[in-house]
Design a protein around this motif. Structure first.
Motif, PDB file in Angstrom:
ATOM      1  N   LYS A  70       1.016  -1.281   0.522  1.00 52.42           N
ATOM      2  CA  LYS A  70      -0.072   0.029  -0.300  1.00 52.42           C
ATOM      3  C   LYS A  70       0.827   1.466   0.136  1.00 52.42           C
ATOM      4  O   LYS A  70       1.994   0.993   0.523  1.00 52.42           O
ATOM      5  CB  LYS A  70      -0.836   0.046   1.006  1.00 52.42           C
ATOM      6  N   PRO A  71       0.468   2.490  -0.650  1.00 48.59           N
ATOM      7  CA  PRO A  71       1.348   3.672  -0.214  1.00 48.59           C
ATOM      8  C   PRO A  71       1.494   3.755   0.973  1.00 48.59           C
ATOM      9  O   PRO A  71       2.807   4.353   1.450  1.00 48.59           O
ATOM     10  CB  PRO A  71       0.081   4.691  -1.060  1.00 48.59           C
ATOM     11  N   GLU A  72       0.519   3.402   1.914  1.00 44.41           N
ATOM     12  CA  GLU A  72       1.771   3.593   2.908  1.00 44.41           C
ATOM     13  C   GLU A  72       3.044   3.058   3.661  1.00 44.41           C
ATOM     14  O   GLU A  72       3.473   3.187   4.479  1.00 44.41           O
ATOM     15  CB  GLU A  72       0.163   4.031   3.881  1.00 44.41           C
ATOM     16  N   GLN A  73       2.346   1.972   2.638  1.00 44.13           N
ATOM     17  CA  GLN A  73       4.323   1.251   3.342  1.00 44.13           C
ATOM     18  C   GLN A  73       5.417   1.552   1.703  1.00 44.13           C
ATOM     19  O   GLN A  73       6.795   0.501   2.776  1.00 44.13           O
ATOM     20  CB  GLN A  73       3.614  -0.681   2.683  1.00 44.13           C
ATOM     21  N   ILE A  74       5.063   1.919   1.124  1.00 40.69           N
ATOM     22  CA  ILE A  74       6.561   2.624   0.742  1.00 40.69           C
ATOM     23  C   ILE A  74       7.419   3.694   1.996  1.00 40.69           C
ATOM     24  O   ILE A  74       7.004   4.803   2.215  1.00 40.69           O
ATOM     25  CB  ILE A  74       5.796   3.885  -1.269  1.00 40.69           C
ATOM     26  N   GLU A  75       8.706   3.433   1.777  1.00 38.25           N
ATOM     27  CA  GLU A  75       9.610   4.252   2.311  1.00 38.25           C
ATOM     28  C   GLU A  75      10.608   4.831   0.705  1.00 38.25           C
ATOM     29  O   GLU A  75      11.290   3.966   0.286  1.00 38.25           O
ATOM     30  CB  GLU A  75      10.487   3.763   3.720  1.00 38.25           C
ATOM     31  N   PHE A  76      10.471   6.342   0.342  1.00 41.27           N
ATOM     32  CA  PHE A  76      11.410   6.618  -0.721  1.00 41.27           C
ATOM     33  C   PHE A  76      12.408   7.233   0.101  1.00 41.27           C
ATOM     34  O   PHE A  76      12.186   8.077   1.368  1.00 41.27           O
ATOM     35  CB  PHE A  76      10.178   7.727  -0.760  1.00 41.27           C
ATOM     36  N   LYS A  77      13.294   6.475  -1.074  1.00 37.63           N
ATOM     37  CA  LYS A  77      14.719   7.480   0.329  1.00 37.63           C
ATOM     38  C   LYS A  77      16.015   7.872  -1.291  1.00 37.63           C
ATOM     39  O   LYS A  77      15.438   7.778  -2.064  1.00 37.63           O
ATOM     40  CB  LYS A  77      15.759   6.245   0.580  1.00 37.63           C
ATOM     41  N   ARG A  78      16.363   8.778  -0.323  1.00 38.68           N
ATOM     42  CA  ARG A  78      16.724   9.942  -1.944  1.00 38.68           C
ATOM     43  C   ARG A  78      17.983   9.166  -2.105  1.00 38.68           C
ATOM     44  O   ARG A  78      19.114   8.960  -1.645  1.00 38.68           O
ATOM     45  CB  ARG A  78      17.330  11.350  -0.698  1.00 38.68           C
ATOM     46  N   VAL A  79      18.196   9.596  -3.091  1.00 41.33           N
ATOM     47  CA  VAL A  79      19.362   8.429  -3.905  1.00 41.33           C
ATOM     48  C   VAL A  79      20.269   9.799  -5.311  1.00 41.33           C
ATOM     49  O   VAL A  79      19.187  10.032  -6.011  1.00 41.33           O
ATOM     50  CB  VAL A  79      19.145   7.411  -5.143  1.00 41.33           C
ATOM     51  N   ASP A  80      21.126   9.843  -4.842  1.00 39.59           N
ATOM     52  CA  ASP A  80      22.323  10.498  -5.734  1.00 39.59           C
ATOM     53  C   ASP A  80      22.918   9.550  -7.529  1.00 39.59           C
ATOM     54  O   ASP A  80      22.876   8.632  -7.177  1.00 39.59           O
ATOM     55  CB  ASP A  80      22.988  11.387  -5.735  1.00 39.59           C
ATOM     56  N   SER A  81      23.079  10.238  -8.332  1.00 34.17           N
ATOM     57  CA  SER A  81      23.641   9.646  -9.389  1.00 34.17           C
ATOM     58  C   SER A  81      24.699   8.941  -8.956  1.00 34.17           C
ATOM     59  O   SER A  81      24.830   7.473  -9.574  1.00 34.17           O
ATOM     60  CB  SER A  81      23.536  10.790 -10.878  1.00 34.17           C
ATOM     61  N   SER A  82      24.988   9.295  -8.227  1.00 35.85           N
ATOM     62  CA  SER A  82      26.468   8.444  -7.687  1.00 35.85           C
ATOM     63  C   SER A  82      26.774   7.805  -6.627  1.00 35.85           C
ATOM     64  O   SER A  82      27.767   6.930  -6.581  1.00 35.85           O
ATOM     65  CB  SER A  82      27.547  10.124  -7.508  1.00 35.85           C
ATOM     66  N   ASP A  83      25.593   7.903  -5.990  1.00 39.23           N
ATOM     67  CA  ASP A  83      25.707   6.099  -4.954  1.00 39.23           C
ATOM     68  C   ASP A  83      24.390   5.301  -6.056  1.00 39.23           C
ATOM     69  O   ASP A  83      23.878   3.911  -5.012  1.00 39.23           O
ATOM     70  CB  ASP A  83      25.120   6.828  -3.281  1.00 39.23           C
ATOM     71  N   ARG A  84      23.919   4.957  -6.773  1.00 39.03           N
ATOM     72  CA  ARG A  84      22.110   4.243  -6.635  1.00 39.03           C
ATOM     73  C   ARG A  84      23.261   2.965  -7.027  1.00 39.03           C
ATOM     74  O   ARG A  84      22.261   1.825  -6.068  1.00 39.03           O
ATOM     75  CB  ARG A  84      21.933   4.478  -8.415  1.00 39.03           C
TER      76      ARG A  84
END
Length: 270
Positions: A70-84
């Motif tokens: 469900k949407p509330e189970q998603i944890e978005f984490k920041r990624v930069d181009s250099s650390d994907r």
């Protein structure tokens, strides 16, 4: 074995069994960590207040739903181009949806599902600039790109070898550098650049030169060898295209004037 007699003890045993052997498998457990960009208007953006918007966000949310989250189970984490690649390799995220162009070099470290979108490398310049109309005009000019991106390498190697390249951690920093005359142009995918042109507060400040310097096929980045997840995500992407959700997301995030390619053919294998 002594059987617990109290209702509380029985409830505890049942709860433990459900959490360790739920019928839904891994997709029922906790949250799903997904890597996205936080600074790409129209693609992946963390809004004030902690909400998220952009095409990649919509794609990731659709995939998550098909995986049982469900949407509330998603944890978005920041990624930069250099650390994907690092975030995938160290299990910080389950998959990455972050304008992640598929390349043979990247395939050495990660696997991809998709592709799910085709962008083209372009140039962003100040609105009053008349000196840069094509990539070759960047010779002896200052070009900004993001650390870890393939865009500057393409320009420097193939189009304008005398360009001076400034690499910064994020796209927003490049936009500021362009606005402050620290660089003459910025390069990356046209989808990302179009988002900055249209962003509130940037009206009339920048323009695209209309180049098509490369074809960038965006893929969903996965940990190397995770073929099961790769197959599930490819199935989700095919469904997103078939039911019209893919085109609706493109039009919503990039606007009515954005000229986009049809959805690319999604791989059936690795």
């Amino acid at each position: 074995m002594k059987v617990p007699q109290t209702g509380a003890a029985v409830a505890a045993v049942i709860a433990l069994a459900l959490t360790t052997s739920g019928c839904g498998g891994e997709e029922d457990k906790g949250t799903l960590a997904i890597g996205i960009k936080f600074d790409q208007p129209g693609v992946g953006l963390r809004e004030a207040g902690g909400t998220y918007s952009g095409f990649d966000v919509d794609v990731a949310t659709y995939i998550a739903k098909q995986l049982g989250y469900k949407p509330e189970q998603i944890e978005f984490k920041r990624v930069d181009s250099s650390d994907r690649e690092l975030l995938l390799q160290y299990n910080e995220v389950r998959f990455v949806a972050a304008s992640y162009s598929i390349s043979d070099k990247r395939k050495e470290k990660v696997d991809f599902a998709g592709p799910y979108f085709t962008a083209h490398q372009d140039l962003l310049v100040r609105a009053d600039d008349t000196t840069i109309t094509k990539a070759e005009d960047l010779n002896s000019k200052r070009l900004c790109s993001v650390t870890g991106s393939t865009s500057a390498e393409n320009v420097k190697k193939n189009l304008a070898p005398k360009a001076s390249v400034l690499e910064l951690p994020g796209y927003s920093e490049c936009v500021v550098a362009l606005q402050d005359n620290l660089v003459d142009a910025m390069t990356t995918d046209n989808s990302i650049l179009a988002g900055y042109v249209a962003q509130k507060g940037n009206e009339g400040k920048f323009k695209l030169t209309g180049q098509s310097l490369s074809n960038e096929n965006y893929g969903i980045g996965l940990k190397k060898g995770d073929k099961e997840l790769q197959g599930k995500i490819n199935a989700a992407l095919k469904k997103m295209v078939a039911d019209g959700s893919w085109e609706a997301a493109v039009r919503k995030n990039f606007g009515p004037n954005y000229k986009f390619d049809p959805a690319p053919a999604i791989a059936t294998g690795s």
